[in-house]
Design a protein around this motif. Structure first.
Motif, mmCIF file in Angstrom:
data_model
loop_
_atom_site.group_PDB
_atom_site.id
_atom_site.type_symbol
_atom_site.label_atom_id
_atom_site.label_comp_id
_atom_site.label_asym_id
_atom_site.label_seq_id
_atom_site.Cartn_x
_atom_site.Cartn_y
_atom_site.Cartn_z
ATOM 1 N N GLY A 34 0.845 -1.184 0.000
ATOM 2 C CA GLY A 34 0.000 0.000 0.000
ATOM 3 C C GLY A 34 0.879 1.232 0.000
ATOM 4 N N GLY A 35 0.303 2.376 0.308
ATOM 5 C CA GLY A 35 1.118 3.582 0.320
ATOM 6 C C GLY A 35 0.298 4.841 0.418
ATOM 7 N N TRP A 36 0.931 5.961 0.066
ATOM 8 C CA TRP A 36 0.320 7.276 0.155
ATOM 9 C C TRP A 36 0.793 8.124 -1.021
ATOM 10 N N ALA A 37 0.030 9.152 -1.323
ATOM 11 C CA ALA A 37 0.443 10.087 -2.367
ATOM 12 C C ALA A 37 1.646 10.905 -1.941
ATOM 13 N N HIS A 38 1.827 11.061 -0.617
ATOM 14 C CA HIS A 38 2.965 11.826 -0.114
ATOM 15 C C HIS A 38 3.399 11.217 1.216
ATOM 16 N N GLY A 39 4.644 10.804 1.295
ATOM 17 C CA GLY A 39 5.155 10.203 2.522
ATOM 18 C C GLY A 39 6.662 10.092 2.464
ATOM 19 N N THR A 40 7.243 9.483 3.495
ATOM 20 C CA THR A 40 8.687 9.318 3.580
ATOM 21 C C THR A 40 9.049 7.840 3.559
ATOM 22 N N ASN A 41 10.318 7.580 3.348
ATOM 23 C CA ASN A 41 10.799 6.205 3.366
ATOM 24 C C ASN A 41 10.567 5.569 4.736
ATOM 25 N N ASN A 42 10.842 6.321 5.813
ATOM 26 C CA ASN A 42 10.649 5.774 7.155
ATOM 27 C C ASN A 42 9.190 5.447 7.424
ATOM 28 N N MET A 43 8.279 6.269 6.927
ATOM 29 C CA MET A 43 6.851 5.959 7.071
ATOM 30 C C MET A 43 6.538 4.618 6.414
ATOM 31 N N GLY A 44 7.079 4.405 5.214
ATOM 32 C CA GLY A 44 6.838 3.148 4.515
ATOM 33 C C GLY A 44 7.398 1.954 5.258
ATOM 34 N N GLU A 45 8.609 2.093 5.794
ATOM 35 C CA GLU A 45 9.245 0.999 6.539
ATOM 36 C C GLU A 45 8.411 0.634 7.774
ATOM 37 N N LEU A 46 7.989 1.659 8.513
ATOM 38 C CA LEU A 46 7.226 1.416 9.736
ATOM 39 C C LEU A 46 5.852 0.832 9.437
ATOM 40 N N LYS A 47 5.185 1.360 8.414
ATOM 41 C CA LYS A 47 3.851 0.875 8.065
ATOM 42 C C LYS A 47 3.894 -0.575 7.602
ATOM 43 N N ALA A 48 4.962 -0.963 6.878
ATOM 44 C CA ALA A 48 5.078 -2.349 6.422
ATOM 45 C C ALA A 48 5.141 -3.299 7.610
ATOM 46 N N VAL A 49 5.932 -2.936 8.623
ATOM 47 C CA VAL A 49 6.040 -3.775 9.813
ATOM 48 C C VAL A 49 4.721 -3.782 10.579
ATOM 49 N N LEU A 50 4.102 -2.614 10.716
ATOM 50 C CA LEU A 50 2.824 -2.533 11.426
ATOM 51 C C LEU A 50 1.769 -3.407 10.763
ATOM 52 N N ASP A 51 1.640 -3.314 9.450
ATOM 53 C CA ASP A 51 0.629 -4.105 8.753
ATOM 54 C C ASP A 51 0.913 -5.600 8.873
ATOM 55 N N LEU A 52 2.189 -5.962 8.900
ATOM 56 C CA LEU A 52 2.557 -7.368 9.075
ATOM 57 C C LEU A 52 2.103 -7.879 10.443
ATOM 58 N N PHE A 53 2.340 -7.091 11.488
ATOM 59 C CA PHE A 53 1.876 -7.491 12.817
ATOM 60 C C PHE A 53 0.351 -7.609 12.838
ATOM 61 N N GLU A 54 -0.323 -6.663 12.221
ATOM 62 C CA GLU A 54 -1.788 -6.688 12.225
ATOM 63 C C GLU A 54 -2.331 -7.855 11.407
ATOM 64 N N ALA A 55 -1.656 -8.186 10.302
ATOM 65 C CA ALA A 55 -2.119 -9.286 9.454
ATOM 66 C C ALA A 55 -1.941 -10.639 10.128
ATOM 67 N N THR A 56 -1.018 -10.717 11.095
ATOM 68 C CA THR A 56 -0.754 -11.982 11.792
ATOM 69 C C THR A 56 -1.268 -11.964 13.225
ATOM 70 N N ALA A 57 -2.127 -10.994 13.537
ATOM 71 C CA ALA A 57 -2.638 -10.869 14.907
ATOM 72 C C ALA A 57 -3.451 -12.078 15.336
ATOM 73 N N HIS A 58 -3.973 -12.832 14.365
ATOM 74 C CA HIS A 58 -4.768 -14.015 14.699
ATOM 75 C C HIS A 58 -3.881 -15.196 15.084
#
Length: 297
Positions: A34-58
């Motif tokens: 996923g992503g955004w129209a405007h963001g930073t590399n660090n935002m992308g790195e953090l969001k990727a890890v966050l979404d991974l944790f959320e996707a495996t929360a079960h």
């Protein structure tokens, strides 16, 4: 035997800040982006890890092993986050933690989870890292072009986990056993490192606009012959100036203050190996290349 998921997470921002993407990858049946129209590399790195944790929360009892090429992301989650939280989400210099919404969401997502991080150097052929990087970059390009990005199957239909012996899983670092001092300038080094890598990316330097967003208006670039070139000249000859013929090796990365960073790399080119010294400065909220010198090895 303990259950373990191995995944890579990565982010990409074209221009940093600019159109940005994130992705995590386990295999072809389990990945997301996923992503955004405007963001930073660090935002992308953090969001990727966050979404991974959320996707495996079960799967709260399953150990999550995350391959990541961002030391900033790894240290933020594994070392600094508990201290930031205790200090009211302030860094050692008293300033508010960057990307606070993502950090607070990560704090909630990792609670009670078993996880470990493995740092790998980016763009060196690691298959999972490359798969995540490619999908994050494609998402960023989609936002740049105004089209819907490929978001992937998410957790998909794969098996819930892989089994490994208990001793193969690294323990989650204990913040109390780590050095209490936080490297405030690590944000600067990581941002500059990300921008440096972007100048080597054909999808970036192939575009005068995207490469131009990374160059300081008063850029001075010393080429191997000793000639000093300016920003306009670099943009005109950008394909020649930025192309590399193989993996780039980082020699040195050090802060010159909170708003300047020096990077030294070895860059293979069609005309031989270069030793490249680059000074990145924070200008108007974005990191810009202010000075670069290429010397033949």
């Amino acid at each position: 035997m303990t259950e373990k998921i191995i995944a890579a997470a990565d982010g990409s921002a074209l221009g940093n800040p600019g159109p940005a993407g994130w992705a995590w990858y386990i295999d072809e049946t389990r990945w997301a982006a996923g992503g955004w129209a405007h963001g930073t590399n660090n935002m992308g790195e953090l969001k990727a890890v966050l979404d991974l944790f959320e996707a495996t929360a079960h799967l709260p009892e399953t150990h999550l092993h995350i391959i990541c090429d961002s030391k900033y992301t790894i240290d933020s989650i594994s070392r600094w986050l508990p201290g930031w939280k205790k200090k009211g989400w302030k860094k050692a210099d008293g300033k508010q933690v960057q990307n606070l919404d993502l950090m607070q969401a990560l704090d909630a997502a990792i609670e009670g989870r078993s996880y470990s991080f493995e740092w790998v150097k980016g763009h060196t052929g690691h298959p999972l890292n490359e798969a995540a990087d490619r999908r994050a970059n494609e998402a960023a390009q989609a936002y740049r072009d105004g089209v819907e990005p490929l978001t992937g199957p998410g957790w998909g239909k794969g098996e819930s986990s892989q089994e490994f012996p208990d001793d193969s899983a690294a323990d989650t670092p204990d913040p109390e056993t780590l050095a209490p001092t936080e490297q405030v300038a690590d944000d600067a080094v990581e941002e500059a490192r990300s921008c440096e890598l972007q100048t080597l990316n054909p999808s970036i330097y192939g575009s005068e606009k995207l490469l131009g967003s990374l160059l300081h208006p008063e850029l001075a670039w010393v080429v191997p012959t000793g000639q000093v070139t300016d920003r306009d000249t670099v943009l005109h000859y950008r394909l020649r100036a930025c192309a590399s013929s193989g993996p780039v090796e980082e020699v040195l990365a050090t802060e010159l203050g909170t708003e300047a960073t020096l990077l030294v790399t070895r860059v293979p080119t069609d005309k031989g190996l270069l030793i490249r010294s680059s000074t990145w400065v924070l200008t108007g909220g974005s990191w810009k290349l202010r000075y670069r010198q290429d010397t033949r090895a």
